[in-house]
Design an enzyme around this catalytic site. Structure first.
Site, mmCIF file in Angstrom:
data_model
loop_
_atom_site.group_PDB
_atom_site.id
_atom_site.type_symbol
_atom_site.label_atom_id
_atom_site.label_comp_id
_atom_site.label_asym_id
_atom_site.label_seq_id
_atom_site.Cartn_x
_atom_site.Cartn_y
_atom_site.Cartn_z
ATOM 1 N N LYS A 85 46.235 37.575 47.964
ATOM 2 C CA LYS A 85 45.807 36.550 47.010
ATOM 3 C C LYS A 85 46.924 36.131 46.038
ATOM 4 O O LYS A 85 46.963 34.997 45.585
ATOM 5 C CB LYS A 85 44.584 37.031 46.220
ATOM 6 C CG LYS A 85 43.342 37.293 47.084
ATOM 7 C CD LYS A 85 42.658 36.025 47.530
ATOM 8 C CE LYS A 85 41.429 36.286 48.385
ATOM 9 N NZ LYS A 85 40.815 35.072 48.933
ATOM 10 N N GLU A 107 37.332 31.692 40.230
ATOM 11 C CA GLU A 107 36.134 32.349 40.728
ATOM 12 C C GLU A 107 36.598 33.538 41.556
ATOM 13 O O GLU A 107 37.729 33.541 42.049
ATOM 14 C CB GLU A 107 35.329 31.397 41.615
ATOM 15 C CG GLU A 107 35.825 31.281 43.062
ATOM 16 C CD GLU A 107 37.228 30.693 43.221
ATOM 17 O OE1 GLU A 107 37.621 29.876 42.365
ATOM 18 O OE2 GLU A 107 37.928 31.055 44.194
ATOM 19 N N SER A 373 44.980 41.936 55.223
ATOM 20 C CA SER A 373 45.001 41.087 54.031
ATOM 21 C C SER A 373 44.959 41.858 52.711
ATOM 22 O O SER A 373 45.379 41.335 51.688
ATOM 23 C CB SER A 373 43.836 40.095 54.088
ATOM 24 O OG SER A 373 42.616 40.792 54.255
HETATM 25 C C1 LIG Z 1 41.539 41.591 50.861
HETATM 26 C C2 LIG Z 1 40.851 40.303 51.157
HETATM 27 N N1 LIG Z 1 40.938 39.787 52.389
HETATM 28 C C3 LIG Z 1 40.331 38.622 52.712
HETATM 29 C C4 LIG Z 1 39.560 37.945 51.789
HETATM 30 C C5 LIG Z 1 38.868 36.689 52.220
HETATM 31 O O1 LIG Z 1 39.459 35.539 51.739
HETATM 32 P P1 LIG Z 1 40.268 34.558 52.662
HETATM 33 O O2 LIG Z 1 39.414 34.294 53.866
HETATM 34 O O3 LIG Z 1 40.490 33.381 51.820
HETATM 35 O O4 LIG Z 1 41.544 35.237 53.048
HETATM 36 C C6 LIG Z 1 39.441 38.440 50.481
HETATM 37 C C7 LIG Z 1 38.662 37.720 49.461
HETATM 38 O O5 LIG Z 1 38.425 38.157 48.389
HETATM 39 C C8 LIG Z 1 40.098 39.655 50.165
HETATM 40 O O6 LIG Z 1 40.002 40.200 48.939
#
Ligand SMILES: Cc1ncc(COP(=O)(O)O)c(C=O)c1O
Length: 391
Positions: A85, A107, A373
């Site tokens: 993020k 948000e 992620s």
């Molecule tokens: C670690 C992590 N991965 C994925 C996501 C999902 O978001 P996005 O699909 O925008 O990557 C989030 C959302 O809070 C997250 O905290």
């Protein structure tokens, strides 16, 4: 994207007149500022010196042995703050500063975007207020405390299902009322144009690095890239630089209790076109077009909408979207921890679960990259509770 702000028929700017002016200003500021040398230099220095990029591409020998393919993790869990993020919040907060904005609002679902916004607020000297569904403030209490420590104000949202969708509604309401001096820092590739475009651009650093790293390590592109999809920012970030290549791309949504039960957040797998939060995309809705309640074990995927570019990529079949259930995700959470000593965020564990369930599709020499992620520290207490242990 052929027409401005559109991905095929999806995307657009479905907002009130009050916000149209703000979106047009944002669009032209982004076009003007983001291409300047000064902005690029400032952002790359923050990404490397502060956020810790580039993140490693880790070969997972133990998991590869068990799964029967060459599994790599793109380690966004190692970005400062614990998830991808921050790539986006650094970019947008710098833009907000260049635009002379005095306050950031955001948000958050899992809290990771809120944490990443609190971080940039602290380091760039801008006050931050974060809207968060009340349910999410409970299941992500650690992240609420982290945001507060960094000086952000967390506002629990008590309307609707008290999750991410309702938090976005409140943030939009705040933005309408304070648009002159407030910058709304959206955390995924959702919302009206230019947000899906900006967030995609800021997150594409993940895919650019992956391409360079995998070429260096393996001398060829991967066979497959897997990423979880909530709003879709980590997925589009890693997919983008590979869209024209012969690489299979798989987005994994939250199947919750199972798509057939209705208790899930699998928007692309089970939704239909509709407008939510200023853009036309796939949406979980009932026969009257009312937004359906969602469920996922991971707060960050618990959202009934999805970014419009994913909607286009689904229709064109360039990306395959599928879903895994909560029980598979919990298994993947344990598997990666046990085999590699890496505790994944529950969101990222969806991508790992896909590979575990589909391992027989791949040959021993196939290269599969999973976008990790985020890290799972924020989820550990919740998972322990599900196993009957109170930490
Ligand atoms: C670690 C992590 N991965 C994925 C996501 C999902 O978001 P996005 O699909 O925008 O990557 C989030 C959302 O809070 C997250 O905290």
């Amino acid at each position: 994207m052929k027409k401005k702000g559109r991905y095929g028929t999806y995307g657009g700017q479905y907002v009130s007149e009050t916000l149209m002016g703000a979106l047009l200003k944002l669009e032209s500021a982004y076009a003007k500022v983001s291409t300047t040398r000064a902005f690029s230099r400032e952002l790359s220095s923050l990404l490397s010196e502060y956020a810790g990029r580039e993140t490693p591409l880790t070969f997972c020998a133990n998991a590869s042995r068990e799964l029967g393919c060459r599994m790599y993790l793109k380690r966004e869990d190692l970005v400062h703050g614990g998830s991808h993020k921050l790539n986006n919040t650094l970019g947008q907060a710098l833009l907000a500063k260049h635009m002379g904005k005095k306050r950031l609002i955001a948000e958050t679902g899992a809290g990771q975007h809120g944490v990443a916004t609190a971080i940039v607020g602290a380091v760039l000297g801008l006050p931050v207020e974060v809207y968060m569904g009340e349910v999410d403030t409970q299941r992500q209490a650690l992240n609420v405390f982290r945001m507060e420590l960094m000086g952000a104000k967390v506002i629990p949202v008590k309307s609707g299902t008290r999750t991410l969708k309702d938090a976005i509604n409140e943030a939009l309401r705040d933005w309408v009322a304070n648009v002159e001096h407030t910058y709304y820092l959206i955390g995924s590739v959702v919302g009206p144009h230019p947000y899906p475009l900006m967030v995609r651009d800021f997150q594409s650093v993940i895919g650019r690095e992956t391409k360079k790293q995998v070429m260096k390590k393996e001398g060829r592109l991967p066979d497959c890239i897997v990423a979880c999809v909530g709003g879709g920012s980590n997925a589009i970030g890693i997919f983008s630089p590979f869209l024209k290549d012969d690489v299979e791309l798989i987005g994994v949504e939250a199947g919750g209790e199972g798509i057939e039960t209705g208790e899930h957040s699998a928007t692309l797998c089970a939704g239909e076109a509709g407008v939510l939060h200023g853009a036309l995309s796939y949406l979980l809705q009932d026969a009257d077009g009312q937004v359906l309640p969602t469920h996922s074990v991971s707060a960050g995927l618990d959202y009934p909408g999805v970014g419009p570019e994913h909607a286009m990529l689904k229709d064109s079949r360039r990306v395959t979207y599928t879903a895994v259930n909560d029980s598979d995700v919990l298994e993947a959470f344990s598997f990666l921890s046990r085999t590699e000593g890496i505790i994944p965020a529950l969101e990222s564990a969806h991508a790992v679960a896909y590979l575990m369930k589909n391992a027989d599709r791949f040959e021993r020499d196939d290269i599969v990259v999973i976008n990790l992620s985020g890290r799972g520290d924020k989820d550990v207490a919740e998972v322990a509770k599900m196993r009957g242990r109170i930490l």
